[in-house]
Design an enzyme around this catalytic site. Structure first.
Site, PDB file in Angstrom:
ATOM      1  N   SER A 137      38.848  54.617  40.558  1.00 60.60           N
ATOM      2  CA  SER A 137      39.224  54.390  39.167  1.00 60.60           C
ATOM      3  C   SER A 137      40.730  54.423  38.980  1.00 60.60           C
ATOM      4  O   SER A 137      41.230  54.001  37.936  1.00 60.60           O
ATOM      5  CB  SER A 137      38.576  55.441  38.264  1.00 60.60           C
ATOM      6  OG  SER A 137      39.019  56.746  38.631  1.00 60.60           O
ATOM      7  N   GLU A 154      34.167  46.875  36.403  1.00 60.11           N
ATOM      8  CA  GLU A 154      35.408  46.148  36.650  1.00 60.11           C
ATOM      9  C   GLU A 154      35.414  45.685  38.103  1.00 60.11           C
ATOM     10  O   GLU A 154      35.335  46.503  39.025  1.00 60.11           O
ATOM     11  CB  GLU A 154      36.619  47.039  36.373  1.00 60.11           C
ATOM     12  CG  GLU A 154      36.769  47.416  34.907  1.00 60.11           C
ATOM     13  CD  GLU A 154      37.938  48.349  34.665  1.00 60.11           C
ATOM     14  OE1 GLU A 154      38.599  48.202  33.616  1.00 60.11           O
ATOM     15  OE2 GLU A 154      38.182  49.244  35.500  1.00 60.11           O
ATOM     16  N   HIS A 169      34.467  49.067  40.023  1.00 60.62           N
ATOM     17  CA  HIS A 169      34.644  50.288  39.242  1.00 60.62           C
ATOM     18  C   HIS A 169      33.530  50.405  38.211  1.00 60.62           C
ATOM     19  O   HIS A 169      33.573  49.786  37.144  1.00 60.62           O
ATOM     20  CB  HIS A 169      36.017  50.286  38.563  1.00 60.62           C
ATOM     21  CG  HIS A 169      36.266  51.518  37.753  1.00 60.62           C
ATOM     22  ND1 HIS A 169      37.039  51.525  36.617  1.00 60.62           N
ATOM     23  CD2 HIS A 169      35.814  52.797  37.904  1.00 60.62           C
ATOM     24  CE1 HIS A 169      37.066  52.737  36.112  1.00 60.62           C
ATOM     25  NE2 HIS A 169      36.331  53.527  36.872  1.00 60.62           N
ATOM     26  N   ASN A 186      41.369  51.689  31.865  1.00 58.75           N
ATOM     27  CA  ASN A 186      42.245  52.855  31.964  1.00 58.75           C
ATOM     28  C   ASN A 186      43.708  52.519  31.716  1.00 58.75           C
ATOM     29  O   ASN A 186      44.517  53.419  31.488  1.00 58.75           O
ATOM     30  CB  ASN A 186      42.080  53.527  33.331  1.00 58.75           C
ATOM     31  CG  ASN A 186      40.845  54.402  33.383  1.00 58.75           C
ATOM     32  OD1 ASN A 186      40.380  54.898  32.365  1.00 58.75           O
ATOM     33  ND2 ASN A 186      40.296  54.565  34.566  1.00 58.75           N
TER      34      ASN A 186
END
Length: 514
Positions: free
Chosen positions: A127, A160, A148, A198
């Protein structure tokens, strides 16, 4: 040709290395999708324990009617814990979910390369690490891709699909089509710090923490405003308590450091103090909030009932807050429309509502009400939808009279809203957060991190935002977002709020099309 035709055949074996919560979740997803699954963990006995845990979750799915008993039995027949990496030799996709350390992941994949076939696709669930760096130690880095998943993997749809600098396009396509065939929502992104979610989500946390650090509002009030006015499912203080302050702060710090200490991504000192103190949120019993059994949850600041003004005067256009006008009229409050004169042109497209004593009530534009030289003023915050919002925040200038604050409060209460009076900080709470999210998303598109569609999909499905940030920006107007950030930058000229060149270009293009 469908994704199921282009992805791995159902007969292909999927190997999952690392059997913590995420590894178990990924294994369950592949298993329910019909693949044979091999589980491996370096710790003796952990793979067998993980297989038992997966079986228990499948039993619960049967009890809830989400899976038939026959499908459960077939799935368990395809699940096998193994003790040695060599037992993964037949895998055509190997996914790691081990310790989030670059060296550990490189060592694992280097070992896997000597075991699996040349056609086996390798995937890291990292991540925060660079997919390019993970692949850098491999003999054939082109077959490694980032997948991810979000926790819990069986429930959250987003994956992802991250293409590293050396990742072959065919490998990225096969990975994308495979997880799509598993019923997930894949999005493509480049190997950039934080990937999509993120990276772009950082302001949701950072701006809330900054409001708190600057004394604008307490955590409970910030959370309530972002939920009840901004439309977010959870506020950032309660969400980071759920995620874990240590985990959230580590991601923020990783992205900041990977982007060479870009001020837009600066971590929060207040959050750092929580982490240093071991107050990590729900898992430790206390974070921003006290989660001990029986602990009272702090209430957001909510103004006492006030009388609504009998009349208002509308000067100019309220812009993104134009939806307030019909609400005011429906509430039976007399509203006169005043022409915008040359002398009043400085009010711009945002306009304002004049309270009976002449105090200007206006949507925040990124500046503080106190710095407005034209008249005493009160700012109100942005809302996702003023009709459905149940709370609105007000920020009075230092010169606003108590009677004017009461009148503004009573106005929104007459529209069915609870009111939180907060400190006069530039951009308030929702507006500064949303403006930063839009800017981060525009910048990510321009830098090739991901497409606009994939960014909006990721933020809606990965973190449950009420709108994708780019869609939100198009509704607000890129010019409005740019101006909010410019005013914030004037108030805090550190570079944190400077609008990106991508947003500036978008606003210029938008203006030419009007």
């Amino acid at each position: 040709m469908t994704a199921s035709d282009r992805g791995l055949p159902r007969t292909s074996t999927v190997a999952v290395v690392g059997t913590g919560t995420m590894g178990q979740g990924i294994a369950q997803v592949a298993l329910v999708a019909g693949h044979p699954v091999r589980l491996h963990d370096a710790a003796p006995g952990r793979a067998a324990q993980a297989a038992d845990a997966i079986a228990a979750r499948l039993d619960r799915m049967v009890a809830k009617g989400a899976l038939t008993a026959a499908d459960r039995d077939a799935a368990l027949g395809r699940l096998a814990p193994v003790d040695h990496l060599v037992d993964l030799a037949e895998a055509e996709l190997a996914i790691e979910a081990v310790l989030e350390e670059l060296g550990a992941k490189q060592q694992l994949f280097t070992a896997l390369e000597t075991v699996v076939s040349e056609r086996c696709l390798l995937a890291t669930n990292t991540s925060s690490l660079s997919v390019t760096a993970v692949a850098g130690a491999l003999r054939r880095p082109g077959r490694l891709v980032g997948l991810h998943f979000f926790n819990p993997a069986p429930l959250l749809p987003l994956v992802e699909v991250v293409r590293g600098f050396a990742t072959d396009q065919d490998a990225a396509d096969r990975a994308y089509d495979t997880v799509a065939a598993w019923g997930k929502t894949p999005v493509r992104c480049a190997d950039s710090p934080g990937f999509i979610v993120n990276r772009i989500a950082r302001p949701f946390y950072a701006e809330a923490f900054r409001v708190y650090e600057e004394g604008g509002a307490d955590p409970a009030t910030v959370d309530a405003v972002l939920r009840e006015s901004g439309g977010f499912r959870m506020g950032p203080f309660e969400l980071t308590d759920l995620i874990g302050q240590d985990v959230n702060e580590a991601v923020t710090r990783s992205v900041w450091e990977s982007l060479f200490h870009d001020p837009k991504f600066t971590p929060s000192l207040a959050q750092r103090r929580l982490v240093d103190a071991g107050l990590h949120g729900r898992k430790t019993g206390r974070g921003w909030y006290d989660h001990a059994d029986g602990a009272a949850r702090p209430r957001p600041h909510t103004a006492e009932p006030c009388g609504a003004p009998a009349k208002l005067a509308l000067h100019g256009d309220l812009g993104p807050a134009a939806g307030l006008v019909p609400l005011i009229e429906e509430a039976g409050i007399a509203l006169s429309r005043e022409p915008v004169t040359e002398a009043g042109a400085e009010t711009g497209p945002g306009g304002f509502l004049a309270l009976p004593d002449g105090t200007r009530l206006s949507l925040t534009d990124g500046s503080s009400a106190t710095t407005d030289p034209s008249a005493p003023g009160i700012r109100f915050d942005l809302a996702l939808d003023y009709r459905t919002a149940t709370r609105v925040a007000l920020a009075p200038s230092a010169t606003a009279a108590p009677e004017a604050i009461a009148a503004a409060t009573g106005l929104f209460q007459a529209l069915g809203k609870q009111v939180s009076v907060v400190g006069d900080l530039p951009g308030m709470i929702v507006a500064r957060t949303v403006a930063m999210l839009v800017d981060f998303a525009e910048d990510a598109v321009a830098r090739g991190v991901a497409s606009a569609g994939d960014i909006d999909t990721a933020m809606r499905t990965g973190v449950n935002y009420p709108r994708g940030p780019l869609h939100w920006g198009s509704l607000l107007g890129a010019g409005w977002v740019r101006d909010v950030l410019r005013n914030l930058h004037d108030a805090c000229p550190t570079g944190r709020y400077a609008p990106s060149q991508a947003l500036i270009r978008r606003a210029a293009t938008e203006g030419k099309l009007l």
